[in-house]
Design a protein around this motif. Structure first.
Motif, PDB file in Angstrom:
ATOM      1  N   THR A   1      22.071 -51.502  10.552  1.00 41.36           N
ATOM      2  CA  THR A   1      20.959 -50.643  10.193  1.00 41.36           C
ATOM      3  C   THR A   1      21.425 -49.196  10.113  1.00 41.36           C
ATOM      4  N   GLU A   2      20.563 -48.370   9.622  1.00 37.29           N
ATOM      5  CA  GLU A   2      20.909 -46.956   9.517  1.00 37.29           C
ATOM      6  C   GLU A   2      20.248 -46.168  10.639  1.00 37.29           C
ATOM      7  N   MET A   3      20.903 -45.122  11.024  1.00 35.30           N
ATOM      8  CA  MET A   3      20.393 -44.249  12.086  1.00 35.30           C
ATOM      9  C   MET A   3      18.943 -43.872  11.793  1.00 35.30           C
TER      10      MET A   3
ATOM     11  N   ASP B   1      12.963 -54.335  37.004  1.00 37.53           N
ATOM     12  CA  ASP B   1      13.867 -53.197  37.129  1.00 37.53           C
ATOM     13  C   ASP B   1      14.337 -52.788  35.740  1.00 37.53           C
ATOM     14  N   ASP B   2      13.935 -51.613  35.314  1.00 37.76           N
ATOM     15  CA  ASP B   2      14.373 -51.109  34.000  1.00 37.76           C
ATOM     16  C   ASP B   2      15.248 -49.872  34.156  1.00 37.76           C
ATOM     17  N   SER B   3      15.840 -49.719  35.311  1.00 42.40           N
ATOM     18  CA  SER B   3      16.642 -48.521  35.565  1.00 42.40           C
ATOM     19  C   SER B   3      17.877 -48.444  34.671  1.00 42.40           C
ATOM     20  N   GLY B   4      18.275 -49.558  34.092  1.00 41.18           N
ATOM     21  CA  GLY B   4      19.426 -49.558  33.201  1.00 41.18           C
ATOM     22  C   GLY B   4      19.109 -49.196  31.768  1.00 41.18           C
ATOM     23  N   MET B   5      17.839 -49.090  31.445  1.00 48.70           N
ATOM     24  CA  MET B   5      17.462 -48.721  30.074  1.00 48.70           C
ATOM     25  C   MET B   5      17.911 -47.282  29.839  1.00 48.70           C
ATOM     26  N   PRO B   6      18.732 -47.062  28.810  1.00 45.56           N
ATOM     27  CA  PRO B   6      19.382 -45.759  28.665  1.00 45.56           C
ATOM     28  C   PRO B   6      18.420 -44.601  28.432  1.00 45.56           C
ATOM     29  N   GLU B   7      17.364 -44.794  27.717  1.00 51.51           N
ATOM     30  CA  GLU B   7      16.432 -43.702  27.457  1.00 51.51           C
ATOM     31  C   GLU B   7      15.159 -44.250  26.840  1.00 51.51           C
ATOM     32  N   ASP B   8      14.230 -43.351  26.589  1.00 50.09           N
ATOM     33  CA  ASP B   8      12.912 -43.762  26.113  1.00 50.09           C
ATOM     34  C   ASP B   8      12.937 -44.430  24.750  1.00 50.09           C
ATOM     35  N   ARG B   9      14.025 -44.330  24.055  1.00 51.40           N
ATOM     36  CA  ARG B   9      14.099 -44.987  22.748  1.00 51.40           C
ATOM     37  C   ARG B   9      14.141 -46.509  22.895  1.00 51.40           C
ATOM     38  N   PHE B  10      14.489 -46.963  24.089  1.00 51.59           N
ATOM     39  CA  PHE B  10      14.588 -48.394  24.372  1.00 51.59           C
ATOM     40  C   PHE B  10      13.318 -48.876  25.077  1.00 51.59           C
ATOM     41  N   SER B  11      12.813 -50.023  24.617  1.00 52.51           N
ATOM     42  CA  SER B  11      11.685 -50.640  25.305  1.00 52.51           C
ATOM     43  C   SER B  11      11.836 -52.154  25.228  1.00 52.51           C
ATOM     44  N   ALA B  12      11.298 -52.847  26.222  1.00 51.93           N
ATOM     45  CA  ALA B  12      11.383 -54.304  26.254  1.00 51.93           C
ATOM     46  C   ALA B  12      10.049 -54.882  26.683  1.00 51.93           C
TER      47      ALA B  12
ATOM     48  N   GLY C   1      24.269 -63.599  21.802  1.00 51.01           N
ATOM     49  CA  GLY C   1      24.362 -62.164  21.591  1.00 51.01           C
ATOM     50  C   GLY C   1      23.936 -61.736  20.196  1.00 51.01           C
ATOM     51  N   THR C   2      23.528 -60.481  20.102  1.00 52.29           N
ATOM     52  CA  THR C   2      23.229 -59.837  18.817  1.00 52.29           C
ATOM     53  C   THR C   2      24.197 -58.679  18.652  1.00 52.29           C
ATOM     54  N   ARG C   3      24.980 -58.735  17.570  1.00 53.19           N
ATOM     55  CA  ARG C   3      25.910 -57.631  17.286  1.00 53.19           C
ATOM     56  C   ARG C   3      25.185 -56.595  16.451  1.00 53.19           C
ATOM     57  N   LEU C   4      24.979 -55.427  17.045  1.00 55.31           N
ATOM     58  CA  LEU C   4      24.239 -54.362  16.377  1.00 55.31           C
ATOM     59  C   LEU C   4      25.190 -53.258  15.947  1.00 55.31           C
ATOM     60  N   LEU C   5      25.089 -52.882  14.686  1.00 56.29           N
ATOM     61  CA  LEU C   5      25.851 -51.758  14.162  1.00 56.29           C
ATOM     62  C   LEU C   5      24.869 -50.772  13.554  1.00 56.29           C
ATOM     63  N   VAL C   6      24.878 -49.568  14.085  1.00 59.01           N
ATOM     64  CA  VAL C   6      24.000 -48.508  13.571  1.00 59.01           C
ATOM     65  C   VAL C   6      24.871 -47.481  12.845  1.00 59.01           C
TER      66      VAL C   6
ATOM     67  N   ILE D   1      14.584 -50.791  19.851  1.00 59.71           N
ATOM     68  CA  ILE D   1      15.219 -49.477  19.852  1.00 59.71           C
ATOM     69  C   ILE D   1      14.590 -48.680  18.708  1.00 59.71           C
ATOM     70  N   GLN D   2      13.972 -47.565  19.066  1.00 59.14           N
ATOM     71  CA  GLN D   2      13.284 -46.744  18.070  1.00 59.14           C
ATOM     72  C   GLN D   2      13.284 -45.281  18.496  1.00 59.14           C
ATOM     73  N   PRO D   3      13.955 -44.398  17.753  1.00 61.52           N
ATOM     74  CA  PRO D   3      14.812 -44.660  16.603  1.00 61.52           C
ATOM     75  C   PRO D   3      16.227 -45.021  17.048  1.00 61.52           C
ATOM     76  N   SER D   4      16.920 -45.783  16.260  1.00 63.71           N
ATOM     77  CA  SER D   4      18.285 -46.188  16.613  1.00 63.71           C
ATOM     78  C   SER D   4      19.273 -45.067  16.299  1.00 63.71           C
ATOM     79  N   GLU D   5      20.382 -45.065  17.056  1.00 63.11           N
ATOM     80  CA  GLU D   5      21.440 -44.074  16.881  1.00 63.11           C
ATOM     81  C   GLU D   5      22.783 -44.803  16.846  1.00 63.11           C
ATOM     82  N   PRO D   6      23.804 -44.180  16.227  1.00 64.77           N
ATOM     83  CA  PRO D   6      25.114 -44.850  16.156  1.00 64.77           C
ATOM     84  C   PRO D   6      25.657 -45.270  17.526  1.00 64.77           C
TER      85      PRO D   6
END
Lengths: 113, 115
Positions: free
Chosen positions: B13-15, B56-67, B109-114, B79-84
């Motif tokens: 996907t694109e950034m 426990d969501d302490s490992g979620m890197p930032e607010d762009r991530f939600s589950a 697994g899902t291989r994600l490329l941004v 992931i919204q918005p995604s970054e490289p």
């Protein structure tokens, strides 16, 4: 929380030699000690595990030993084969970690034919 | 059982775009985990659920991530918005959260490329 360290981070052996990977942990409440193997491009998969009431467990060429007093456990692979080449993770489980497996950083094992 | 199922297996996907990763745990498992794996950071636990509840969501890197886990057989990681720097392999895993049933099973697994 649990602090987990694996040594070495990389290990290269000749086919037929033995390999040993050590994992140290900090949570004295840990009571389950698995090893996972991850081949290149694949998912981690359990290869052997041990519980705190046992000191050693073997499954063909692999074995795990546990020293609860010293808080470490080790993976032993004998008669290594090229297909043993992979990354190995220890992942002790402890109730100080809310019942989670805490994965080490992994050991990359290379078996040279 | 088919094991843990993840989709898509690959995502490019694109950034700035939104990315949604999906997971179906093994039937009967009551704990579900999302991990991210990169060469630099290794295998990181992002979030886990017990009985569909985020614990426990302490490992979620930032607010762009939600589950979310709306039911026992489905979870999403968004992931919204995604970054490289989000480029990685994302694993979902499940297990029964009981003594003597600690084995954790990973999806492919899902291989994600941004870009």
């Amino acid at each position: 929380g649990e602090n987990v360290e694996q040594h070495p981070s990389t290990l290269s052996v000749q086919e037929g030699d033995s390999a040993v990977i050590k994992c140290t942990y900090s949570d004295s409440a840990s009571n389950y000690f698995p090893w996972y193997k991850q081949e290149l491009g694949k998912r981690p998969q359990l290869i052997i595990d041990i519980r705190s009431n046992v000191g050693e467990k073997k499954d063909q060429r692999i074995a795990v030993t546990l020293n609860k007093t010293a808080k470490h456990f080790s993976l032993h692979i004998t008669e290594t084969q090229p297909e043993d080449s992979a990354v190995y993770f220890c992942a002790p489980l402890g109730w100080g970690s809310q019942g989670n497996l805490i994965f080490g950083k992994g050991t990359k094992l290379s078996v040279k034919p | 059982d088919a094991g843990v199922i993840q989709s898509p297996r690959h995502e490019v996907t694109e950034m700035g775009q939104e990315v949604t990763l999906r997971c179906k745990p093994i039937s009967g498992h009551n704990s579900l985990f999302w991990y991210r794996q990169t060469m630099m950071r290794g295998l990181e636990l992002l979030i886990y659920f017990n009985n569909n509840v985020p614990i426990d969501d302490s490992g979620m890197p930032e607010d762009r991530f939600s589950a979310k886990m709306p039911n026992a057989s489905f979870s999403t990681l968004k992931i919204q918005p995604s970054e490289p720097r989000d480029s990685a392999v994302y694993f979902c895993a499940s297990r029964k959260n009981t003594v003597s049933q600690e084995t954790q099973y990973f999806g492919p697994g899902t291989r994600l490329l941004v870009l």
